[in-house]
Design an enzyme around this catalytic site. Sequence first.
Site, PDB file in Angstrom:
ATOM      1  N   GLU A  74       0.819  -1.228   0.000  1.00  0.00           N
ATOM      2  CA  GLU A  74       0.000   0.000   0.000  1.00  0.00           C
ATOM      3  C   GLU A  74       0.846   1.268   0.000  1.00  0.00           C
ATOM      4  O   GLU A  74       0.500   2.253  -0.628  1.00  0.00           O
ATOM      5  CB  GLU A  74      -0.932   0.034   1.216  1.00  0.00           C
ATOM      6  CG  GLU A  74      -2.123  -0.908   1.134  1.00  0.00           C
ATOM      7  CD  GLU A  74      -1.776  -2.324   1.528  1.00  0.00           C
ATOM      8  OE1 GLU A  74      -0.599  -2.578   1.841  1.00  0.00           O
ATOM      9  OE2 GLU A  74      -2.686  -3.171   1.525  1.00  0.00           O
TER      10      GLU A  74
ATOM     11  N   HIS B  83     -11.195  -4.904   9.753  1.00  0.00           N
ATOM     12  CA  HIS B  83     -11.680  -4.778   8.388  1.00  0.00           C
ATOM     13  C   HIS B  83     -12.987  -4.007   8.290  1.00  0.00           C
ATOM     14  O   HIS B  83     -13.681  -4.106   7.293  1.00  0.00           O
ATOM     15  CB  HIS B  83     -11.898  -6.168   7.768  1.00  0.00           C
ATOM     16  CG  HIS B  83     -10.647  -6.768   7.206  1.00  0.00           C
ATOM     17  ND1 HIS B  83      -9.504  -6.885   7.927  1.00  0.00           N
ATOM     18  CD2 HIS B  83     -10.376  -7.267   5.978  1.00  0.00           C
ATOM     19  CE1 HIS B  83      -8.565  -7.454   7.179  1.00  0.00           C
ATOM     20  NE2 HIS B  83      -9.066  -7.684   5.991  1.00  0.00           N
TER      21      HIS B  83
END
Lengths: 308, 272
Positions: free
Chosen positions: B7, B76
């Site tokens: 990322e 998440h």
Amino acid sequence: MALLRVFEERAAEQYMLGKIRGFLHLYIGQEAVAVGAIHALGRDDYVTTHYRDHGHALARGLSVNAVMAELFGKATGCSKGMGGSMHLFDASLNFAGGYAIVAGHLPLSTGMGFAFNYLNDNRLVATFFGDGALNEGEAHEVLNMSALWNLPVVFICENNLYGMGIPLSQSMSNTQLHKMAESYGIASAQVDGMDVLAVREAAETAVQHVRSGNGPYFLEARTYRFRGHSMADPVLYRSKDEEAEYRKLDPIAQYGEWLLSSKMATQKKLDAISAEVEKQVEESIAFAEESPFPSPEDLYRNVYAQLP
Amino acid sequence: MDTPISESVIVGAGVGSALAGLRPIVELMTINFSLVAIDQIVNHAAKLRYMSDGQFSVPLVIRTVTGGGGQLAATHSQSFENWYASVPGLKVAVPATPYDALGLFRAAMKDDNPILFAEHSLLYGMRGEVPDEWYEIPFGQADIKRKGNDVTIVAYSRMTHVALQAAAMLEEKGRQAEVIDLRTLRPWDKETVLESVRKTNRVVVVEETWKTGGFSGEIASTIQEEAFDDLDGPVARVGGLDVPAPYNGTLEAAAIPNSERIIKALSDNYGI
């Protein structure tokens, strides 16, 4: 190199006088790396570097006045006083910074390489970073992706044997940093970073490799900073004896001796160069002193690009 | 194109390629993973224009998925768009409908600033009309999804739909709620919100992320600073409960704002 050396020495003095604030990371001792490597680049290539960036900026051709003024936080600085010592920029010379976050510019350099491939324009980016940057996870992501995507990036690792106060052997499981790059499938080499001609030759090899479409190249330049990490560093982590040993390898002294012995220059010529760079730096200090500070209205400028 | 799971470099390379003249759109699978790239977003994307005095720009769109409610558990299910909305140099979009998403995305692509475009994970199945003709929605323009005179409900992203549910329930009790969908958090449309509060005198701000430090605090504070005399009571705030998202479905749902909590907040603060 002489310009870089004098600039840094005078900057240190100005810092002690309170004219330069915040952090100041001196490039003294490492001049051969910036000068040798940047000489191998083309005008259209991009350069990115870490926070010890005055040397790279000057080697790339930024105006001495503009760099000193930036350190003074003046509106005539290369970033109009908004960036400071660690964030020197000059778009006209494709000098894309000066970055304070260790390894933070490596992903950016990956993106520049990506753009050059995408645009198919044969440019490359030379990105300088220290041994400490290889502690950061994103440095490894960058090596992986640059190799994977065959990006035109010349990685120049200035291994000055210390990450701030940590010696290399205490932070890296593999102290042969170019070998780490090899493990990602990246062509690599190690060079004596105190020898400007060796650095230039090694950088030319790297540039040739990259510009021929062979993907990235990792050059580890072994060097040494004669001063502390920054002006705030009391340098308690290494001995004066060690520093004295490395000072014998001073890149400027080495090069000067070579020029004299090979009759490429006379002592008179070298002295003239010394005098010239002293003058340039003195003038830059006067320029910085006389320049105005940015005004309060400048505070919000460039937070956002205006919509067309 | 697909990237490795890196990322930091996904965003950083986006920034770098923007510095080199491209106009990239990068994607982070969810906003949860933006934490891995947060240095590149906050320290690089947001600041390079400023630190270079405009010599370099970052016309970058970072698309990501936000929100919880799918029993994906604590790491998440988060919504960090409020954190990014604090950062000068960034813009943040939080569309709640297909029409808004398309209009805002077009504006985002044209914008020369770095933009975090946060799409809610549970809204991807939502269908909606979009015109055939070209349209764009500027940032900083809220949308009144439902007009009303009795109470203002300010919301964004999926909570806009929860707000509309609450409005339906209020209607049964004879109260007309005005539902304002902010659509973007940075910049956010202060004027539309204040105008509504001046009309209704009662307001609740609803958001999915944890109430503590949520953007609703920013909105509530602004309302009481600039429309204090128009308020019949304190600005109400409904946010996610201050817990990590549990896996269990009932507990998870209890932690996320629902229409009942909105109704209760209005009752507590305004007696309606």
